[in-house]
Design an enzyme around this catalytic site. Sequence first.
Site, PDB file in Angstrom:
ATOM      1  CG  HIS A  10      25.168  22.372  91.920  1.00  0.00           C
ATOM      2  ND1 HIS A  10      24.202  23.115  91.271  1.00  0.00           N
ATOM      3  CD2 HIS A  10      26.362  22.873  91.521  1.00  0.00           C
ATOM      4  CE1 HIS A  10      24.795  24.015  90.504  1.00  0.00           C
ATOM      5  NE2 HIS A  10      26.099  23.893  90.634  1.00  0.00           N
ATOM      6  CG  ASP A  49      23.366  16.623  89.940  1.00  0.00           C
ATOM      7  OD1 ASP A  49      24.063  16.491  88.907  1.00  0.00           O
ATOM      8  OD2 ASP A  49      23.399  17.639  90.659  1.00  0.00           O
ATOM      9  CD  GLN A  56      31.156  18.481  89.085  1.00  0.00           C
ATOM     10  OE1 GLN A  56      32.167  18.051  88.537  1.00  0.00           O
ATOM     11  NE2 GLN A  56      30.797  19.753  88.981  1.00  0.00           N
ATOM     12  CE  LYS A  85      28.804  21.056  85.804  1.00  0.00           C
ATOM     13  NZ  LYS A  85      29.485  22.303  86.163  1.00  0.00           N
ATOM     14  CB  CYS A  97      25.911  26.179  92.995  1.00  0.00           C
ATOM     15  SG  CYS A  97      26.138  27.375  91.702  1.00  0.00           S
TER      16      CYS A  97
END
Length: 401
Positions: free
Chosen positions: A116, A189, A192, A215, A357
Amino acid sequence: MNPALRADFPLLERTLDGRPLVYLDSAATALKPRAVLAAEEAYATQMTANVHRGKHALSEEASVAYESARKRIARFFNADPECLVFVKNTTEAINLVAVGLCLSSDDVVLNAGGEHHANLVPWMRRARVELVPGDPCEPVSLDAAMAAIARHRPKVLAIGHASNITGVIQPARALCEMARAHGVITVVDAAQSAPHLPIDVEEMGCDFLALSAHKMLGPTGVGALVGRREVLEALEPLCVGGGVVERVTATGYTLKKIPYRFEAGTPPISAALGFAAAVSYLDELGFDDIVEHERRLAAALSQSLCEIPGVEVLMARREPRLAIAAIAPRSALVGPDALARLLSDGHQIMVRSGFHCAHPLFDRLGLEHGALRASAYVYNTVEEVQRFGEVLRDLASRMVV
Ligand code: PLP
């Protein structure tokens, strides 16, 4: 997953043109359960006050609630609360690290590829980004990662734990172990992955973990950066001002200890309380059930999307994976935006369209029109995913080829 949980999400009561909607855009932002809304409302109606800035009763209550939220969220990730910084979102968390490490343009940051932009652009701004080569629908190979570490001698390994396009889950623990053995700082990261997988930062062994509350059923405007104490203490703050200083004189200042030195200005108080309610809600659902439900949704998604004419499907080929897939029309006749609009306006199905993205990934794959993306979560049913597949198949057979 117990279908009764759908009653916890007020948005699922909404209709469009008198019909219930199917929300398949949770990778962009998840729906919010009543418990999260109630936590935010309680702050607004019962204890509105700024935190760490006063001694009156409301201010004390708000400060205690804010710090309790920090502790609750830290417990969710098995982190030390002092090592959990509230930030705006994953993007800000990664920027904080990218700026705070004081990298130079000669430093190399290794990405897993298909990242991303939030885990790419902040690094590009400060250093040179190199990629571990690989197939976007497979986890990176540890041999390829080792070869890239030996070849590029990176200062940082910044990996997306789970892809927002293909749902591929990276072997974060093994990658962090390998990188740290070579003196490489590891940044995961988890935007998600945190909503879908149990994460224990100790077990993962990363230096930094970045994530967004919105999220994972929480409010927008808050996220977290979790860091290992030594690396967090060495990080330069992104922003300074009120709230981060112990003392200011006419000529200088001393910063507070972690995590406060990173939380300049009034923090997202009510959102932090909502975030704590969101992780409590996820814990109550239980990750065994969440993971199993995800497995079924992903299998249904993969099955429903197979052999649709005129489209290319990008989805993790193997388990474990998230229930996310990108669907790229091969022809420009009906692009992803138009398809998303048809799904929404004609069938009440909400999916995202665009480049998600991740421009370099779409460039690499030669998918110049972008893709639709369907992403499911705890409140979705297998039937909803199947319906999406059927409608898409019908639209594609009539319009795309
Ligand atoms: N990383 C990944 C993998 C994402 O999917 C996203 C958002 O979609 C981000 C980072 C950025 O999250 P946010 O917009 O909350 O900062």
